[in-house]
Design an enzyme around this catalytic site. Structure first.
Site, mmCIF file in Angstrom:
data_model
loop_
_atom_site.group_PDB
_atom_site.id
_atom_site.type_symbol
_atom_site.label_atom_id
_atom_site.label_comp_id
_atom_site.label_asym_id
_atom_site.label_seq_id
_atom_site.Cartn_x
_atom_site.Cartn_y
_atom_site.Cartn_z
ATOM 1 N N GLU A 15 10.990 10.648 14.444
ATOM 2 C CA GLU A 15 10.406 9.359 14.860
ATOM 3 C C GLU A 15 11.264 8.239 14.300
ATOM 4 O OE1 GLU A 15 8.835 6.667 13.040
ATOM 5 O OE2 GLU A 15 7.082 6.126 14.134
ATOM 6 N N ASP A 64 0.826 -1.218 0.000
ATOM 7 C CA ASP A 64 0.000 0.000 0.000
ATOM 8 C C ASP A 64 0.855 1.261 0.000
ATOM 9 O OD1 ASP A 64 0.934 -0.538 2.567
ATOM 10 O OD2 ASP A 64 -0.762 0.435 3.553
ATOM 11 N N ASP A 106 8.000 11.004 10.268
ATOM 12 C CA ASP A 106 7.858 9.553 10.340
ATOM 13 C C ASP A 106 9.083 8.864 9.726
ATOM 14 O OD1 ASP A 106 5.714 7.354 10.799
ATOM 15 O OD2 ASP A 106 6.421 6.950 8.756
#
Lengths: 646, 646
Positions: free
Chosen positions: B402, B334, B373
């Site tokens: 992160e 995805d 991220d």
């Protein structure tokens, strides 16, 4: 977008924490010609690609690094020649390595890799067969065409591609500087004597007397013979015996008050002999495997010729007198200091050059080892320039820093070029003190630039411990100095257990600095056999060379220091037990460090007692030993772990 | 002699080991605007002269350093403004200081100093009376002329000359870089929620729902409100509930698969609201003292518009398909990754600029805090350039990294510019683990560049400890996160003690990443009162600001963590006892750290219980305390040591 970003963007891999390195590259790290050097760094890339890295030497040779885990990499390299050199690290992404790793995982999970094989074709396309790699390259291309997965994934192809495969995102570190010295800079045994004491009876000793004494020194296994200053000694304010302010007519003075009508720092004391005698001594010493080390003490007596010839090299006071040395309220009126800066600001460069020329003068007469007196009271930039300049002309020149001062000052002198450093060894006596100090010297950042020279004593230091220790304490201090440090030294008389002090002082009574001190070197209490034994061991066992291999091991007694010196490459493994207490015996348990050889606690290891000569087997880890100050104040063991394990 | 030697010779003093510093100046050290910064260095000179030193800021202001002993010097300075700045250190020899010290010693020994007084005349000659110093200068010159020794040696003159006396051998260090951030970069409390979960019943939440929820978040004392991605979500290969590979028609998908026909990373998910709604939310949050933090996840879904518009920004495989993310043998179909380099070599600069423009776009809409991220899977040079470029335009922008990965990679991201870093806190549970980890973060070199953000949990991390700890473990993990680190955060549901896992996994069951998760925020088990209390304490007590003041103290129980946060400047002194075991009470002895205040072991100190509110006196060092998981899993004490002592 600037060109700068294009460039910095290409440095895709990270190469950081490179060792050896001193103050982020401000100074060269110290290495020894021909000795192995472990170069390490933290190396990584974004993402999860396979990477590889190598150390590159200035000759262009590439030495592949191995990954130790946690992004730490290392390789062992050796620098040839002597002088200033450099290395760099290059790292890159390895597309074939990544492809292979992922293909293996996908095959293991039963996935189809036909598209991956097409990717392999693209990866191999730019590669051409190079000389000597033709067969492997051809085999790989054929296997890729035939989709012969077993061959593609074989160890042979993996090895070939690790060497010759494409490199992506090649990233190069900055150059890292090293100073490559000859072995004696890191590994030497010094003996110090006053030539003037060697004459028989009341006669002033000469260089010829020293020549006659060389077999004694060489017989103990030393390789550097070092003299306090051998220049003419001043008359003005000459110090008498035991440092008294008034000299008697027959007092010979301190050799550290240099210079008289007979000459200065480039002259020889006439009673010692001529320059021809000195050169004969240098040559004779060489024949015994000994190098002569000269003391460079930049203290002029008020009679030094330079004071007349170059008044601008000395400070004067408002009353017109020359400024003598002082440490208020103490005055040292037999010594005047040089004026390194004019008005405290501009360097007095003619003086700097003249001092540099002193080193060149003595190097021209065959002296390549210099012990520098109190370098910390002269400017750091002066030494940094002088050492580099002298070593440019005489790369083999070695400088020992005699700075007994604060730790950071001593370390700075090592950073700026001194090859060896006097240490705090004479003031480190207990097990804790020795363990802590040696741990600092062998494991902290100073290990990359400071090479200790453990002197057991000096004409200035009659160690408190040895003033009462008796013969056992002299033996153990020699054994520890010579086995804990790469460089060590002893001042004449220590082997005869001389320790009588000026009361309450760390000084010798009737100090040889102010008078002749003839000795009976064959006195029965001499510990020269201990000296010979440890110096012999230093020469025969490779583990004794690089002192940074020192490791402490558990011996369950507060008065027993227990340590090892291991060189796995040559399978040279030595253990030392030293009884620090010179009065009481100790019986104690210790652990044979089987774990160092990857052996279990119940394994056996062959061991040789290096004092008694007999060999036997130690079974298991736990053992008992008794040491006794008189009979056996120390033990030295050579281990032979089971073959192949190292 | 070259000019180079003349120049280097003038650097007579040594200034080394300057702190704060990162990798020898390769990166700026991180500081906070207005906070005190201790600048330290090792500073010394050859010889025995008196020296002095000062920190010089970029505005030219000079801050005198004090000598701590052993050649270590320090000064406290503050940087104003935000952005890149620098400092340097200058050091010099102080001839009057040396003269005075030696004159005092000579007088003490009864020596004549008349020549020294002539030297003083010479020393003072070049000094002229400057504005505002006229009186003292005049007094000194008069005293020197009159040989008025008492005045010359007075403290007043000593102070005047320390400020205004001559400086010799002035030596300047290199510039040392700092990055000055606003306070929130170092001191912030984050609350994370999925806006889509805030709709009542089955309705998709909106930005308007978030606005209605702001009082709840602000009421707990948070100051950053952070959302996972709020962009349109892809349809192709959308993940279903609990990360299943096939989505049901009503599955809303993971917000980390960004981009659809409705837009990409610069668009908003249509069901959340319009840009006007979002801006209204940013403004409303500000009204509650909350900043909005945006999640920048550089993961495109296969439907992201950029794939169509900029095919060259994505990797393709030989079969023509776009390359999706994978960690073999796992596939993440995805998500597709960006192509940061062309052919693995040249930076894909149009893509880099486009991503930079995303940050600028959202900053233009009022977002100044970015949680990035997985930055470690993107190139380091990319981040280094991007952060500098964004902060050049928006100096107040804050970047949180992160990166849950290897330690050196996490630290590198902090060095190259990330203001805050996620940490291993969720995996550090025992007393030993927490002590060791916090000691690293607060005392090792990373303290100069890495600012931890202790999240108790995240949508990806349902801590194993909390899966079984029950409410006591949620309370203590909140208290420790907020009191051990300057930045801390909590993901929605933690305050409700949610911890049900996917069996055997560190993931939440029915993870909010793949479905809406409405909550009853008024559930009776809520620990929001603990959250409010600790956030309130963080705001009211200055000691809570700079987490590097953390100190551990002795509590004699393996399950009790005992630590202090002290700010002597404001007399803010806090002690924390935390019971780590969520099941068993602990009764234990602990020591009040009286030694920190220079107090003897039998001294008394006023103390306030910050939970119960009562005040009393602790007499002596040794005390007992009982903690209980349910009634009292932690205690917080505010100390008031006797006045004037700090």
């Amino acid at each position: 977008m600037s060109q700068t970003l294009e460039d910095s963007a290409k440095q895709r891999l990270v190469i950081e924490n490179v060792r050896p390195s001193v103050d982020g590259g401000a100074f060269p790290a110290k290495v020894v010609s021909g000795w192995p050097v472990t170069v390490s760094a933290d190396i990584f890339c974004d993402g999860h690609e396979v990477i590889a890295a190598a150390v590159v030497l200035s000759d262009g040779s590439e030495h592949r690094m191995r990954h130790l885990g946690n992004d730490a990499w290392e390789a062992e390299v050796r620098f040839a020649g002597i002088g200033h050199d450099r290395f760099a690290i290059r790292a890159w992404r390895d597309p074939f390595g990544t492809w292979r790793r992922d293909a293996l995982k996908k095959l293991g999970a039963g996935q189809d890799i036909s598209v991956e094989l097409q990717e392999l074709d693209a990866l191999l396309a730019p590669m051409r067969a190079r000389r000597g790699e033709g067969a492997e390259m051809k085999a790989l291309k054929t296997a890729a065409k035939r989709r012969d997965i077993d061959t593609i994934l074989s160890d042979e192809i993996a090895g070939f591609m690790a060497r010759s495969g494409p490199r992506q995102s090649l990233t190069l570190s900055a150059d890292h500087r090293v100073h490559v010295a000859r072995e004696r800079a890191a590994f030497s045994a010094w003996y110090e004597l006053f030539p003037r004491s060697l004459g028989p009876g009341d006669r002033h000793g000469t260089f010829r007397d020293v020549i006659a004494h060389l077999p004694y020194v060489a017989g103990m296994g030393f390789d550097v013979l070092y003299f306090p200053p051998i220049h003419p000694i001043g008359q003005t304010n000459r110090k008498g015996r035991n440092n008294s302010l008034t000299a008697e007519p027959d007092d010979i003075g301190s050799p550290y008050a240099i210079g008289s009508d007979e000459g200065g720092m480039d002259a020889l004391h006439p009673e010692l002999g001529t320059m021809a005698d000195f050169e004969a001594l240098v040559a004779a010493a060489q024949g015994h495997g000994l190098e002569i080390a000269m003391d460079i003490a930049l203290n002029a007596s008020p009679d030094h010729p330079w004071i007349r010839e170059h008044p601008e090299w000395f400070e004067r006071r408002p009353d017109g007198t020359i400024k003598y040395a002082e440490n208020p309220p103490k005055k040292y009126e037999d010594i005047v200091n040089f004026r390194y800066y004019l008005d405290g600001e501009a360097p007095n460069l003619p003086l700097w050059s003249a001092i540099r020329d002193l080193f060149l003068f003595w190097a021209g007469h065959g002296v390549m080892v210099f012990r520098v007196d109190n370098p910390h009271t002269k400017p750091f930039p002066f030494w940094e320039w002088l050492i580099a300049d002298v070593q440019k002309r005489f790369p083999e020149a070695i400088f020992l820093s005699e700075a007994f001062t604060r730790p950071k000052v001593m370390k700075r002198l090592a950073k700026i070029g001194f090859d060896q450093s006097y240490t705090y060894y004479t003031w480190r006596n207990t097990k804790d003190e020795l363990t802590e100090y040696l741990t600092e010297l062998t494991t902290e950042e100073c290990r990359d630039y400071m090479r200790p020279n453990f002197f057991t004593n000096t004409p200035d230091i009659n160690p408190i411990f040895n003033q009462t220790s008796g013969r056992p304490g002299f033996r153990t201090r020699v054994i520890m100095a010579a086995s804990l440090s790469g460089n060590w030294g002893m001042y004449s008389g220590f082997e005869l257990c001389e320790g009588e002090p000026l009361p309450g002082r760390e000084e010798y009574r009737d100090s040889e600095k102010y008078e002749r001190r003839p000795r009976d070197f064959d006195a029965p209490d001499s510990i020269r056999e201990d000296v010979r034994l440890i110096n012999e061991l230093r020469r025969s066992e490779p583990a004794m060379k690089d002192f940074r291999n020192l490791r402490f091991f558990p011996a369950f007694h507060d008065e027993v220091l227990y340590y090892g010196r291991f060189d796995p490459g040559t399978r040279s493994y030595l253990l030392f037990h030293v009884l620090i207490d010179p009065f009481r015996p100790a019986e104690f348990e210790f652990e044979v460090p089987l774990w160092e050889f990857g052996l279990p606690d119940d394994a056996s290891v062959e061991v040789q007692d290096m004092l008694q000569g007999n060999s036997f087997t130690w079974h298991g880890k736990a053992h008992r030993l008794e040491l006794d100050p008189v009979e056996r104040p120390y033990a030295i063991w050579k281990l032979t772990p089971p073959g192949g394990v190292s």
